[in-house]
Scaffold this motif. Structure first.
Motif, PDB file in Angstrom:
ATOM      1  N   GLY A 177       0.800  -1.223   0.000  1.00  0.00           N
ATOM      2  CA  GLY A 177       0.000   0.000   0.000  1.00  0.00           C
ATOM      3  C   GLY A 177       0.825   1.261   0.000  1.00  0.00           C
ATOM      4  O   GLY A 177       0.294   2.363   0.048  1.00  0.00           O
ATOM      5  N   GLN A 178       2.133   1.107  -0.092  1.00  0.00           N
ATOM      6  CA  GLN A 178       3.047   2.255  -0.016  1.00  0.00           C
ATOM      7  C   GLN A 178       3.445   2.736  -1.402  1.00  0.00           C
ATOM      8  O   GLN A 178       3.595   1.955  -2.331  1.00  0.00           O
ATOM      9  N   VAL A 179       3.638   4.051  -1.528  1.00  0.00           N
ATOM     10  CA  VAL A 179       4.190   4.644  -2.741  1.00  0.00           C
ATOM     11  C   VAL A 179       5.551   5.231  -2.386  1.00  0.00           C
ATOM     12  O   VAL A 179       5.685   6.001  -1.434  1.00  0.00           O
ATOM     13  N   THR A 180       6.565   4.856  -3.148  1.00  0.00           N
ATOM     14  CA  THR A 180       7.933   5.319  -2.926  1.00  0.00           C
ATOM     15  C   THR A 180       8.359   6.204  -4.088  1.00  0.00           C
ATOM     16  O   THR A 180       8.117   5.876  -5.250  1.00  0.00           O
ATOM     17  N   ILE A 181       8.996   7.343  -3.770  1.00  0.00           N
ATOM     18  CA  ILE A 181       9.539   8.218  -4.806  1.00  0.00           C
ATOM     19  C   ILE A 181      11.060   8.097  -4.773  1.00  0.00           C
ATOM     20  O   ILE A 181      11.688   8.313  -3.740  1.00  0.00           O
ATOM     21  N   LEU A 182      11.626   7.729  -5.920  1.00  0.00           N
ATOM     22  CA  LEU A 182      13.072   7.567  -6.059  1.00  0.00           C
ATOM     23  C   LEU A 182      13.610   8.571  -7.066  1.00  0.00           C
ATOM     24  O   LEU A 182      12.986   8.832  -8.095  1.00  0.00           O
ATOM     25  N   LYS A 183      14.764   9.136  -6.773  1.00  0.00           N
ATOM     26  CA  LYS A 183      15.482  10.003  -7.711  1.00  0.00           C
ATOM     27  C   LYS A 183      16.514   9.158  -8.438  1.00  0.00           C
ATOM     28  O   LYS A 183      17.450   8.630  -7.821  1.00  0.00           O
ATOM     29  N   LEU A 184      16.336   8.991  -9.751  1.00  0.00           N
ATOM     30  CA  LEU A 184      17.228   8.131 -10.522  1.00  0.00           C
ATOM     31  C   LEU A 184      18.364   8.926 -11.143  1.00  0.00           C
ATOM     32  O   LEU A 184      18.148  10.020 -11.674  1.00  0.00           O
ATOM     33  N   GLU A 185      19.553   8.379 -11.067  1.00  0.00           N
ATOM     34  CA  GLU A 185      20.715   8.907 -11.771  1.00  0.00           C
ATOM     35  C   GLU A 185      21.166   7.843 -12.773  1.00  0.00           C
ATOM     36  O   GLU A 185      20.526   6.804 -12.918  1.00  0.00           O
ATOM     37  N   GLN A 186      22.254   8.118 -13.447  1.00  0.00           N
ATOM     38  CA  GLN A 186      22.698   7.198 -14.491  1.00  0.00           C
ATOM     39  C   GLN A 186      23.058   5.828 -13.937  1.00  0.00           C
ATOM     40  O   GLN A 186      22.819   4.804 -14.574  1.00  0.00           O
ATOM     41  N   ASP A 187      23.629   5.789 -12.726  1.00  0.00           N
ATOM     42  CA  ASP A 187      24.056   4.501 -12.190  1.00  0.00           C
ATOM     43  C   ASP A 187      23.683   4.301 -10.727  1.00  0.00           C
ATOM     44  O   ASP A 187      24.197   3.396 -10.064  1.00  0.00           O
ATOM     45  N   ASN A 188      22.830   5.154 -10.172  1.00  0.00           N
ATOM     46  CA  ASN A 188      22.386   4.964  -8.789  1.00  0.00           C
ATOM     47  C   ASN A 188      21.064   5.684  -8.577  1.00  0.00           C
ATOM     48  O   ASN A 188      20.586   6.408  -9.469  1.00  0.00           O
ATOM     49  N   CYS A 189      20.479   5.505  -7.410  1.00  0.00           N
ATOM     50  CA  CYS A 189      19.232   6.203  -7.087  1.00  0.00           C
ATOM     51  C   CYS A 189      19.240   6.552  -5.609  1.00  0.00           C
ATOM     52  O   CYS A 189      19.970   5.962  -4.811  1.00  0.00           O
ATOM     53  N   SER A 190      18.418   7.526  -5.256  1.00  0.00           N
ATOM     54  CA  SER A 190      18.292   7.932  -3.858  1.00  0.00           C
ATOM     55  C   SER A 190      16.814   7.988  -3.494  1.00  0.00           C
ATOM     56  O   SER A 190      15.966   8.325  -4.330  1.00  0.00           O
ATOM     57  N   LEU A 191      16.515   7.658  -2.246  1.00  0.00           N
ATOM     58  CA  LEU A 191      15.137   7.684  -1.766  1.00  0.00           C
ATOM     59  C   LEU A 191      14.740   9.121  -1.466  1.00  0.00           C
ATOM     60  O   LEU A 191      15.398   9.810  -0.684  1.00  0.00           O
ATOM     61  N   VAL A 192      13.654   9.586  -2.093  1.00  0.00           N
ATOM     62  CA  VAL A 192      13.152  10.940  -1.853  1.00  0.00           C
ATOM     63  C   VAL A 192      12.178  10.933  -0.686  1.00  0.00           C
ATOM     64  O   VAL A 192      12.350  11.641   0.299  1.00  0.00           O
ATOM     65  N   THR A 193      11.148  10.098  -0.784  1.00  0.00           N
ATOM     66  CA  THR A 193      10.166   9.994   0.299  1.00  0.00           C
ATOM     67  C   THR A 193       9.269   8.786   0.045  1.00  0.00           C
ATOM     68  O   THR A 193       9.283   8.193  -1.042  1.00  0.00           O
ATOM     69  N   THR A 194       8.528   8.421   1.051  1.00  0.00           N
ATOM     70  CA  THR A 194       7.486   7.398   0.913  1.00  0.00           C
ATOM     71  C   THR A 194       6.217   7.938   1.534  1.00  0.00           C
ATOM     72  O   THR A 194       6.260   8.754   2.460  1.00  0.00           O
ATOM     73  N   PHE A 195       5.075   7.517   1.016  1.00  0.00           N
ATOM     74  CA  PHE A 195       3.809   7.880   1.629  1.00  0.00           C
ATOM     75  C   PHE A 195       2.807   6.743   1.466  1.00  0.00           C
ATOM     76  O   PHE A 195       2.886   5.959   0.534  1.00  0.00           O
ATOM     77  N   LYS A 196       1.889   6.700   2.416  1.00  0.00           N
ATOM     78  CA  LYS A 196       0.910   5.620   2.425  1.00  0.00           C
ATOM     79  C   LYS A 196      -0.440   6.170   2.848  1.00  0.00           C
ATOM     80  O   LYS A 196      -0.568   6.803   3.879  1.00  0.00           O
TER      81      LYS A 196
END
Length: 404
Positions: A177-196
């Motif tokens: 039930g969770q939505v995750t927002i990820l910031k994608l780069e060319q070879d990695n990603c970072s967690l922006v936030t999650t909300f439910k």
């Protein structure tokens, strides 16, 4: 001279154009080919088919390709005619369709996952192929080299995926039930936030890059509109279905959200209105209207010599109320309640006929929907169902609909 009386314009109701049958199993995904009278389908019967409309008005397969395992999902890019097909085995098979859509050439196979691929999304601007799987991994590959660029482990297997090119944000909805927002780069990603906000698993996502709003649908029958761009944390609920949400599409030119559920219901939501957040439910040990104790409030029950009552909540103000003080029901469309819900007596008196004016229309596809696709250039809508049938319906600039 007498004024000429003009008749009121009649809203055109799109009707069923075609049914496409002849499948041996459920169609996992199907899309309308823009600027062509054509449909591409992938099915659990292991087939990939390209259907073109003939002079007879019927769709006939111009391409019929059998895979080694069932096809679970796909992404089609009409500019490059690139077809990316997610497989039950975890791989993603890529094909290039000819200009006349009579030939399909294998291009590449990605060994992307260890489980059934649930969503695949090709991003032309980045030359990225995004995918999710029941193995709980979200991955992205370079579509030019075929190389895996990165992966992210999710809390549960993913059933919804959208991407914003401008910010490189991936929106990932999963079975928890969770939505995750990820910031994608060319070879990695970072967690922006999650909300439910859903009580059930996320079953569909839809992103509007203009208004910067994310819509999520769930098995709890609800839709939530998340105001990502406003950065105010606004979440608007839309309650208009009686079953699991199967698909969400947004018609940006008319500002209409199209949603469908597994019982065949299709709802067209007018999003060009100012909607209101539903209130938080308040906690109380007694009715906030008549002050009668609720059944767990033993002290007040003893002191007042009264039997404890069951607690309810008014959907308009959020107050904790007893059944006697909330005996009325009303729709509250601007809060997303297109069905009648419980409201306290004072809120019921404050709701006007104008407040009850519906902001959505309801339609029956007459089959249990598995997948839905909206083609914005024509306004046509496609649904595939558990009956192994694809329905293509003629649309208009203001959607819709009568299905047969």
């Amino acid at each position: 001279m007498a004024a000429e009386i003009q008749p009121q314009p009649q809203a055109r109701k799109p009707c069923l154009l075609s049914k496409i049958e002849a499948f041996q199993d459920v169609v996992s995904t199907a899309v309308i080919i823009p600027k062509e009278d054509g449909v591409i389908s992938v099915s659990e019967d292991r087939t990939i088919r390209v259907w073109l409309k003939r002079d007879s008005g019927q769709y006939w397969p111009s391409v019929h390709h059998t895979m080694s395992s069932p096809s679970s999902c796909m992404s089609f890019n009409p500019e490059t005619r690139r077809l990316s097909v997610g497989m039950d085995t975890g791989s993603i098979c890529e094909f290039i369709l000819s200009e006349d859509y009579n030939k399909m050439t294998p291009a590449r196979t990605y060994q992307a996952h260890q489980g059934r691929v649930t969503v695949v999304l090709f991003v032309l601007e980045m030359e990225w192929l995004l995918s999710t799987s029941q193995d709980k991994n979200f991955t992205w590959h370079c579509s030019e080299s075929g190389q895996q660029l990165g992966t992210y482990r999710t809390a549960a297997w993913v059933s919804g995926l959208q991407f914003d090119v401008e910010t490189r944000h991936a929106f990932v909805g999963d079975q928890s039930g969770q939505v995750t927002i990820l910031k994608l780069e060319q070879d990695n990603c970072s967690l922006v936030t999650t909300f439910k906000g859903h009580t059930g698993n996320v079953t569909a996502l839809c992103w509007d890059p203009v208004q910067r709003v994310l819509f999520s649908g769930s098995s709890d029958h609800s839709i939530i509109m998340w105001d990502i761009g406003g950065r105010k944390g606004t979440a608007i609920e839309l309650q208009g279905h009686n079953d699991r949400i199967q698909g969400l599409c947004y018609a940006s030119h008319t500002r209409q959200l199209i949603s469908c559920s597994s019982d065949g219901g299709i709802v067209i939501w007018n999003m060009d209105v100012t909607r209101q957040e539903t209130p938080e439910w308040l906690d109380s040990d007694s009715c906030q209207k008549c002050e009668q104790p609720f059944f767990w409030n033993f002290k007040q029950m003893w002191d007042s010599k009264k039997i404890g009552l069951r607690q309810h909540h008014c959907r308009k103000c959020g107050q904790a109320v007893c059944g006697k003080c909330s005996s009325k029901r009303s729709t509250i469309p601007l809060m997303g309640f297109e069905f009648e819900v419980r409201v306290c007596d004072s809120c019921h008196e404050s709701i006007t006929d104008e407040d009850r004016a519906p902001t959505a229309t309801f339609h029956d596809s007459k089959h249990s929907i598995v997948y839905m696709h909206y083609e914005p250039t024509t306004g046509n809508l496609l649904t595939s169902g558990t009956d192994k049938v694809i329905k293509v319906c003629m649309g208009t600039n203001s959607v819709f609909m009568r299905l047969g």
